[in-house]
Design an enzyme around this catalytic site. Structure first.
Site, PDB file in Angstrom:
ATOM      1  N   CYS A   1       0.781   2.479   5.344  1.00  0.00           N
ATOM      2  CA  CYS A   1      -0.176   1.961   6.063  1.00  0.00           C
ATOM      3  C   CYS A   1      -1.310   3.192   6.386  1.00  0.00           C
ATOM      4  O   CYS A   1      -1.120   4.187   6.276  1.00  0.00           O
ATOM      5  CB  CYS A   1       0.308   1.474   7.604  1.00  0.00           C
ATOM      6  SG  CYS A   1       1.384   0.048   7.358  1.00  0.00           S
TER       7      CYS A   1
ATOM      8  N   CYS B   1      -2.098  -2.307   4.897  1.00  0.00           N
ATOM      9  CA  CYS B   1      -1.696  -2.521   6.573  1.00  0.00           C
ATOM     10  C   CYS B   1      -2.424  -1.266   7.070  1.00  0.00           C
ATOM     11  O   CYS B   1      -2.643  -0.263   6.250  1.00  0.00           O
ATOM     12  CB  CYS B   1      -0.007  -2.484   6.431  1.00  0.00           C
ATOM     13  SG  CYS B   1       0.641  -1.098   5.964  1.00  0.00           S
TER      14      CYS B   1
END
Length: 305
Positions: free
Chosen positions: A121, A202
């Protein structure tokens, strides 16, 4: 010898000679047919030399395997369980002996599954018309990954491949450009890989665009504008940071308040993303300044009088 026996032997010889002649004719015909078939398999199809793009990269197998092994051993040893031979075979199976204008995402699905790996992420960095700059940046800053910094993108970057129904099944002379046929091996590969890269993003994601393009920094026809932006998951991505980079010394064709950037922001807002846009993101601009250290745009401060 009786006349009847001599006639019988003569008929036997005649039958034997005719049989031998027929056998020889059959053998000659078989050789000719075999030659024609072999020539047909190895002769380039009529379309082979007509495409406008460069042909398949020479020594493609060695290039793919070399990049794969380098990536999983020297660069990312945590991916050491990847099977480079299987990855190469799945890439080859996606296009070899196939019409180069009739490739589908399904052809690449086994390759996508074999080559995919997690993207941490906050590390996903998308780009459009900033290829050289964005990759210099990710090489100097390991906190970000472009598609070309993943295993699949690293293996395929700056190489080409396409097949042909005729033997040897690979066209080394030329391959179709996107404007010749959209479903060509290269275009379909990058679209499929881009979709998967966007789906995996993400946290905070970044996109680096070129503010020195007169036609506009954001283009709906680009890979980012047509594929990646629509495959970002609002439930996984918290923010989209736009880095609008202008060339050192200009031209300064567009800023974050520009028309195409506002169109991009509207698309992102409609999909419930939070957006931050920054003109000439300083860490990237400093990298630009390596090549232009004395330019006014590269001065950290100016002397006051």
């Amino acid at each position: 010898m009786p006349l009847q026996q001599r006639s019988a032997r003569l008929r036997q010889r005649t039958v034997l000679l005719v049989g031998i002649a027929v056998l020889l004719a059959a053998l000659v015909l078989a050789v000719v047919l075999a030659s024609l078939l072999t020539h047909g398999r190895h002769e380039a199809s009529p379309k082979m030399l007509k495409w406008k793009d460069r042909g398949t990269t020479k020594n493609l197998q060695e290039v793919i395997l070399g990049r794969c092994y380098n990536y999983i051993t020297a660069q990312h040893p945590e991916l050491g369980d990847k099977d480079c031979l299987k990855i190469w075979e799945s890439l080859k199976d996606a296009f070899i002996y196939k019409n180069p204008c009739n490739i589908t995402p399904e052809d690449y699905q086994p390759l996508m599954e074999l080559g995919s790996h997690p993207i941490p992420c906050n590390k996903s960095l998308f780009w459009s018309k900033t290829g050289d700059l964005v990759h210099r940046y990710t090489k100097s800053n390991q906190n970000f990954l472009t598609l070309e910094d993943t295993l699949l993108g690293y293996m395929a970057d700056r190489i080409s491949w396409c097949g042909d129904p005729s033997a040897p099944g690979i066209n080394y002379e030329s391959c179709p450009k996107r404007n010749e046929c959209e479903s060509n091996p290269g275009s379909v590969f990058w679209k499929t890989a881009s979709k998967m890269f966007a789906e995996a993003a993400c946290g905070v994601v970044q996109v680096m665009l070129n503010g020195s393009i007169e036609a506009g920094a954001f283009r709906s026809s680009s890979m980012f504008g047509s594929i990646e932006i629509f495959n970002l998951d609002p439930d996984k991505v918290s923010e989209v940071h736009i880095w609008l980079m202008q060339n050192i010394g200009g031209p300064q064709s567009e800023s974050c308040s520009g028309q195409s950037i506002q169109r991009l922001i509207s698309i992102l807002e409609e999909r419930n993303f939070k957006i931050i846009c920054e003109d000439n993101y300083r860490p990237v601009q400093l990298l630009q300044c390596v090549h232009n250290p004395d330019h006014a745009d590269c001065r950290l401060c100016t002397n006051s009088t």
